[in-house]
Design a protein around this motif. Structure first.
Motif, PDB file in Angstrom:
ATOM      1  N   ALA A   9       5.574   0.406  -9.487  1.00 32.73           N
ATOM      2  CA  ALA A   9       4.147   0.584  -9.191  1.00 32.73           C
ATOM      3  C   ALA A   9       3.533   1.660 -10.077  1.00 32.73           C
ATOM      4  CB  ALA A   9       3.963   0.937  -7.711  1.00 32.73           C
TER       5      ALA A   9
ATOM      6  N   ALA B 178       2.287   1.796  -3.500  1.00 32.20           N
ATOM      7  CA  ALA B 178       1.241   2.223  -4.433  1.00 32.20           C
ATOM      8  C   ALA B 178       0.861   3.680  -4.186  1.00 32.20           C
ATOM      9  CB  ALA B 178       0.011   1.316  -4.282  1.00 32.20           C
TER      10      ALA B 178
ATOM     11  N   TYR C 213       0.015  -1.176 -10.018  1.00 35.79           N
ATOM     12  CA  TYR C 213      -0.123  -1.909  -8.763  1.00 35.79           C
ATOM     13  C   TYR C 213       1.260  -2.075  -8.152  1.00 35.79           C
ATOM     14  CZ  TYR C 213       1.656  -6.012 -11.259  1.00 35.79           C
ATOM     15  OH  TYR C 213       2.451  -6.873 -11.982  1.00 35.79           O
TER      16      TYR C 213
ATOM     17  N   THR D  17       0.827  -1.207   0.000  1.00 37.00           N
ATOM     18  CA  THR D  17       0.000   0.000   0.000  1.00 37.00           C
ATOM     19  C   THR D  17       0.861   1.257   0.000  1.00 37.00           C
ATOM     20  OG1 THR D  17      -0.167  -0.256   2.403  1.00 37.00           O
ATOM     21  CG2 THR D  17      -2.035  -1.022   1.088  1.00 37.00           C
TER      22      THR D  17
ATOM     23  N   GLY E 270      -3.368  -7.664  -9.269  1.00 37.37           N
ATOM     24  CA  GLY E 270      -3.398  -6.214  -9.405  1.00 37.37           C
ATOM     25  C   GLY E 270      -4.547  -5.737 -10.277  1.00 37.37           C
TER      26      GLY E 270
ATOM     27  N   LYS F 143      -7.697  -3.352  -9.205  1.00 38.50           N
ATOM     28  CA  LYS F 143      -8.047  -2.127  -9.922  1.00 38.50           C
ATOM     29  C   LYS F 143      -9.521  -2.148 -10.346  1.00 38.50           C
ATOM     30  CE  LYS F 143      -4.335  -2.253 -12.698  1.00 38.50           C
ATOM     31  NZ  LYS F 143      -3.416  -1.857 -13.797  1.00 38.50           N
TER      32      LYS F 143
ATOM     33  N   CYS G 266      -6.454   2.904  -0.475  1.00 34.51           N
ATOM     34  CA  CYS G 266      -5.743   1.813  -1.144  1.00 34.51           C
ATOM     35  C   CYS G 266      -6.464   0.494  -0.892  1.00 34.51           C
ATOM     36  CB  CYS G 266      -4.318   1.673  -0.620  1.00 34.51           C
ATOM     37  SG  CYS G 266      -3.263   3.105  -0.907  1.00 34.51           S
TER      38      CYS G 266
ATOM     39  N   SER H 109      -5.726  -3.745  -0.870  1.00 32.97           N
ATOM     40  CA  SER H 109      -4.629  -4.705  -0.798  1.00 32.97           C
ATOM     41  C   SER H 109      -5.169  -6.126  -0.733  1.00 32.97           C
ATOM     42  CB  SER H 109      -3.751  -4.452   0.434  1.00 32.97           C
ATOM     43  OG  SER H 109      -4.445  -4.793   1.631  1.00 32.97           O
TER      44      SER H 109
ATOM     45  N   VAL I 162      -0.201  -7.385  -2.570  1.00 30.98           N
ATOM     46  CA  VAL I 162      -0.384  -6.585  -3.779  1.00 30.98           C
ATOM     47  C   VAL I 162      -1.337  -5.457  -3.420  1.00 30.98           C
ATOM     48  CG1 VAL I 162      -1.114  -6.585  -6.203  1.00 30.98           C
ATOM     49  CG2 VAL I 162      -0.111  -8.651  -5.186  1.00 30.98           C
TER      50      VAL I 162
ATOM     51  N   VAL J 152      -3.233  -1.466  -4.751  1.00 27.22           N
ATOM     52  CA  VAL J 152      -3.500  -0.414  -5.734  1.00 27.22           C
ATOM     53  C   VAL J 152      -4.126   0.767  -5.002  1.00 27.22           C
ATOM     54  CG1 VAL J 152      -3.929  -2.114  -7.562  1.00 27.22           C
ATOM     55  CG2 VAL J 152      -5.864  -1.136  -6.310  1.00 27.22           C
TER      56      VAL J 152
END
Length: 253
Positions: free
Chosen positions: A180, A143, A185, A140, A230, A234, A211, A213, A199, A201
């Motif tokens: 990232a 990102a 991501y 996080t 990722g 998104k 964010c 995760s 992971v 975004v």
């Protein structure tokens, strides 16, 4: 012609500010809303007389319960995302067989977990709503730094504030943030938490302060590539924005 009434705008700014946190003193509210102490005090007294605010301990002010929920939903787009999140997080957590969290930037350079989709796997990574971590930590943090386009000095400050569980140097951390920014991501592979790969975004469409995760045991083979995870995060972020916009529209109407 600008017909905006500044006192009304200032009063609404105070209401929005108090809806998003704990009771605060005159000086705290004035500083957060960029008001002079005398102007802020007059507004706080007026809002209290109208029963919009209530007195709290330690000469603090809080939004009255009758106003709190509606003001939060109307005034704070991030709150709309949080409100829409839970069922969507749970759905993706079942698909990934991993916990999926929604994190929000909070004061003192921290990220706080505000919603969580739990994995149903017999052995799980433990996460709890309300837990906090340094703003630069984990996937996080990378990102968020990428989305905020931090300069080198700010990146170094965030890096230094994290207790990394595996050795990590600043230059590698910077490269991971660049990755990232390129990929959309971020990944943390056992640096933030031993044995855990995550992971993350940034939720696009909100201010860079939310964010998503997903976290996995690093020694367990994944059904998904990290890139696929990722992309799913998104897509979840986009769906959250769509649903939160619909909720906000219904509140306003």
């Amino acid at each position: 012609m600008d017909a905006q009434v500044k006192s009304v705008s200032h009063a609404l700014a105070i209401m929005r500010h108090l809806a998003s946190g704990q009771p605060q003193t005159l000086s705290e509210v004035a500083r957060a809303c960029a008001l002079s102490p005398s102007t802020c005090l007059a507004l706080l007294r007026t809002l209290s007389a109208e029963r919009v605010l209530v007195a709290a301990t330690g000469k603090r002010y809080a939004l009255a319960p009758a106003w709190h929920e509606n003001v939060t939903q109307w005034a704070d787009p991030q709150a709309q995302v949080v409100a829409a999140a839970q069922p969507l997080l749970a759905k993706l957590a079942r698909t990934l067989e991993a916990p999926v969290g929604l994190w929000r930037v909070v004061p003192r350079e921290r990220l706080q977990l505000v919603a969580l989709g739990e994995s149903k796997a017999p052995t799980r990574i433990h996460m709890a709503i309300g837990q906090r971590q340094p703003i630069g930590g984990g996937a996080t943090g990378r990102a968020l730094a990428a989305a905020q386009r931090l300069d080198e000095r700010a990146v170094a400050a965030r890096f230094a504030a994290v207790r990394w569980e595996s050795p990590l140097d600043l230059e590698t951390y910077r490269r991971q943030i660049m990755d990232a920014a390129r990929d959309g991501y971020a990944v943390d592979d056992r640096f933030g938490h031993a044995g855990v790969r995550s992971v993350a975004v940034v939720v696009v469409g909100a201010e860079p302060a939310l964010c998503l995760s997903a976290s996995f045991f690093a020694d367990v083979a994944l059904r998904w590539t990290l890139a696929a995870v990722g992309e799913q995060l998104k897509a979840l972020g986009a769906e959250l924005i769509d649903q939160s916009s619909a909720r906000l529209k219904s509140v306003v109407e």
